[in-house]
Scaffold this active site. Structure first.
Site, mmCIF file in Angstrom:
data_model
loop_
_atom_site.group_PDB
_atom_site.id
_atom_site.type_symbol
_atom_site.label_atom_id
_atom_site.label_comp_id
_atom_site.label_asym_id
_atom_site.label_seq_id
_atom_site.Cartn_x
_atom_site.Cartn_y
_atom_site.Cartn_z
ATOM 1 N N HIS A 111 0.849 -1.191 0.000
ATOM 2 C CA HIS A 111 0.000 0.000 0.000
ATOM 3 C C HIS A 111 0.885 1.241 0.000
ATOM 4 C CE1 HIS A 111 -3.497 -2.438 1.907
ATOM 5 N NE2 HIS A 111 -3.687 -2.294 0.613
ATOM 6 N N PHE A 147 3.874 0.473 4.733
ATOM 7 C CA PHE A 147 4.503 -0.672 5.423
ATOM 8 C C PHE A 147 3.638 -1.937 5.392
ATOM 9 C CE2 PHE A 147 5.286 3.265 8.093
ATOM 10 C CZ PHE A 147 6.420 3.660 7.401
ATOM 11 N N HIS A 148 3.071 -2.272 4.235
ATOM 12 C CA HIS A 148 2.232 -3.471 4.129
ATOM 13 C C HIS A 148 2.698 -4.412 3.015
ATOM 14 C CE1 HIS A 148 -1.367 -0.914 5.822
ATOM 15 N NE2 HIS A 148 -0.476 -1.229 6.759
ATOM 16 N N PRO A 149 3.973 -4.774 2.934
ATOM 17 C CA PRO A 149 4.384 -5.679 1.861
ATOM 18 C C PRO A 149 3.805 -7.079 2.054
ATOM 19 C CG PRO A 149 6.189 -5.364 3.390
ATOM 20 C CD PRO A 149 5.113 -4.402 3.801
#
Length: 533
Positions: free
Chosen positions: A299, A473-475
């Site tokens: 995201h 920070f949503h890998p």
């Protein structure tokens, strides 16, 4: 050369003590007949900035708690490289993240099932979310109470955020009380993994209640380097323990919970991945699995910002020594106020276009502004209206750059690389402007300074998004679940073509969920434990 430390033999060895790893250690060690080993490359979470909510500012980028990754220079971000925080400490990202408890939408999980992953639809995973939840007030069909993971309201109030919420109503977005009942359309203050004003990370939730179990061993400063095989079956793991070579034998299963960066990196170092990549770095190919490290999704938040008048924001409140002292005093006395804040306080979920079936953008509204993450706040009153595309089409990759375990991998998210993603980015900025142009916001006289009101065409807005956007920070997705040639694990989370190896973390997501990822990581671990046991 140091003599190798023999750690012994375990039924279950879990790599990574983050959101998923801590959950797994709790669930698997409940079987007293099995020996469980939990390995964490970082150290203890005994660090005050982990537990004070605002401490994420001092944990991201801190080698004590963060791997310190960076992306490659991104064309979609106009050549910028981004810091890419990932937790390297007990609790993993749950020790440094924004604490927001968000499951996504029911349609996300039903889509996983439609992609050929039975057992992963909303009706399948909802009981798993409820199992571990300890919600402050809600129960019934959508929420749990008495589970390990505490969910509370944030302990703060801002007039300007209340006004933005009312402004969203003018755009047809209703006020709601719950983002986690299957649809998240609406506006609300985010609920967080906190208890009484302290962060409630995965260690507090899942490890402390069971750390006395004799069949559970936890090792910190244990950096996994290579999976060891006997034929196509996992037999052990080579690692460095406090900097010294070590080995653990795996009797039953090795479970990777090292996250969307760490898991594919370890697989590739161990000879599982795209054959051409492995050969290029002189690694013996154990199993050619082309999807390892591919399908990276994340995201990207576009940080629009507006100066305001007539309302207090954190910018000026913390600008003086007295202001800072009062903020600290409020936290000491009440565990409330800015030091108890999650990075984002108010959420708005809506559609960027009527063609979308469910909300496809999420706004994070913050009563503050700054040039970039880690920089000081501006001196003037302002708010940030960050928008992220919940279901980006852009796909990137994670690839090792050598056979050395200490070398960081190449992280290439390929942000804004599709026409659709650029279109949603431009629309998001336009909607943020409309939000600030509502009657409710007029009294605060919002004045846009990021990206700048002179930027108007969709093409220019998409380009400007590349200048002001950062990761949220949503890998996910780099070891995706499925039954096709590019999938890495099957619906039971077993790595294709390898025995005794499973993955339980956000890397298995076929597609990213429509919200923050910590709650989903815990759910994936609950599912993995269910499948294993």
């Amino acid at each position: 050369m140091s003599k190798r430390i023999e750690i012994g033999s375990y039924d279950y060895v879990i790599v990574g003590a983050g959101s998923a790893g801590c959950t797994l250690a709790n669930r698997l060690s409940a079987d007293q007949g099995k020996r469980v080993l939990l390995l964490e490359a970082g150290g203890s979470d005994n660090y005050h900035w982990i537990h004070i909510p605002v401490g994420y500012l001092y944990c991201m980028g801190n080698p004590r708690t963060d791997w310190g990754y960076r992306t490659m220079a991104e064309p979609g971000l106009n050549g910028r490289s981004l810091a890419y925080p990932r937790g390297k400490v007990m609790g993993g990202c749950s020790s440094i993240n924004g604490m927001i408890y968000m499951r996504g939408q029911s349609a996300d999980y039903d889509h996983w099932r439609q992609l050929g992953n039975p057992g992963w639809g909303w009706e399948d995973v909802l009981p798993l979310f409820r199992k571990s939840e300890d919600h402050h007030s809600l129960s019934g069909p959508f929420h749990g109470q008495g589970g390990e993971l505490r969910v509370e309201r944030q302990r703060l109030s801002w007039q300007i955020l209340d006004a933005v919420r009312e402004a969203a109503e003018e755009l047809g977005v209703p006020k709601v009380n719950d983002f986690n009942a299957g649809t998240n359309f609406g506006s609300s203050y985010f609920e967080v993994n906190q208890k009484s004003g302290f962060r409630f990370n995965a260690v507090r939730a899942f490890i402390r209640p069971v750390q006395h179990r004799k069949n559970l061993t936890i090792l910190t400063h244990a950096h996994a380097e290579r999976i060891v095989f006997s034929g196509c079956r996992v037999s052990g793991l080579d690692l460095r323990l406090n900097g010294k070579p070590a080995h653990v034998a795996v009797q039953g299963e090795l479970i990777l919970s090292a996250g969307a960066i760490g898991t594919p990196k370890l697989l590739q170092l161990s000879g599982i991945g795209p054959a051409a990549l492995l050969k290029r770095h002189g690694i013996e190919v154990i199993h050619n699995l082309p999807g390892v490290g591919e399908n990276l999704q994340d995201h990207l938040q576009i940080r629009t910002a507006f100066k305001v008048s007539g309302a207090e924001t954190l910018n000026e409140r913390q600008a003086s020594f007295t202001g800072k002292a009062l903020i600290a005093l409020e936290y000491v006395l009440k565990r409330s106020g800015p030091m108890s804040m999650a990075p984002s306080q108010l959420g708005i979920f809506m559609k960027s276009d009527a063609c979308f079936e469910t909300p496809n953008i999420e706004f994070h509204i913050q009563p503050l502004s700054l040039e970039s993450f880690g920089q000081p706040l501006h001196s003037f009153p302002a708010i940030t209206v960050s928008a992220c595309n919940l279901r980006p089409e852009s796909r990137g990759h994670v690839r090792i750059i050598s056979a050395k375990p200490d070398d960081h991998p190449e992280i290439t998210p390929n942000y804004l690389s599709t026409a659709s993603d650029r279109e949603v980015a431009a629309s998001s900025i336009t909607i943020a402007r409309r939000l600030m142009e509502t009657k409710r916001m007029a009294q605060f006289r919002p004045e846009e300074f990021k990206p700048g009101k002179h930027i108007q065409t969709p093409e220019d807005l998409a380009h400007a998004a590349g200048d002001i956007a950062t990761t949220i920070f949503h890998p996910v997705g780099t070891a995706r679940m499925g039954d096709d040639d590019a999938a890495v694990v099957d619906p039971k989370l077993r790595v294709h073509g390898i025995e005794g190896l499973r993955i339980a973390d956000c890397s298995i997501m076929p597609t990213i969920v429509s919200g923050n990822t910590h709650a989903a990581a815990v759910m994936i671990a609950e599912k993995a434990a269910q499948l294993i046991l």
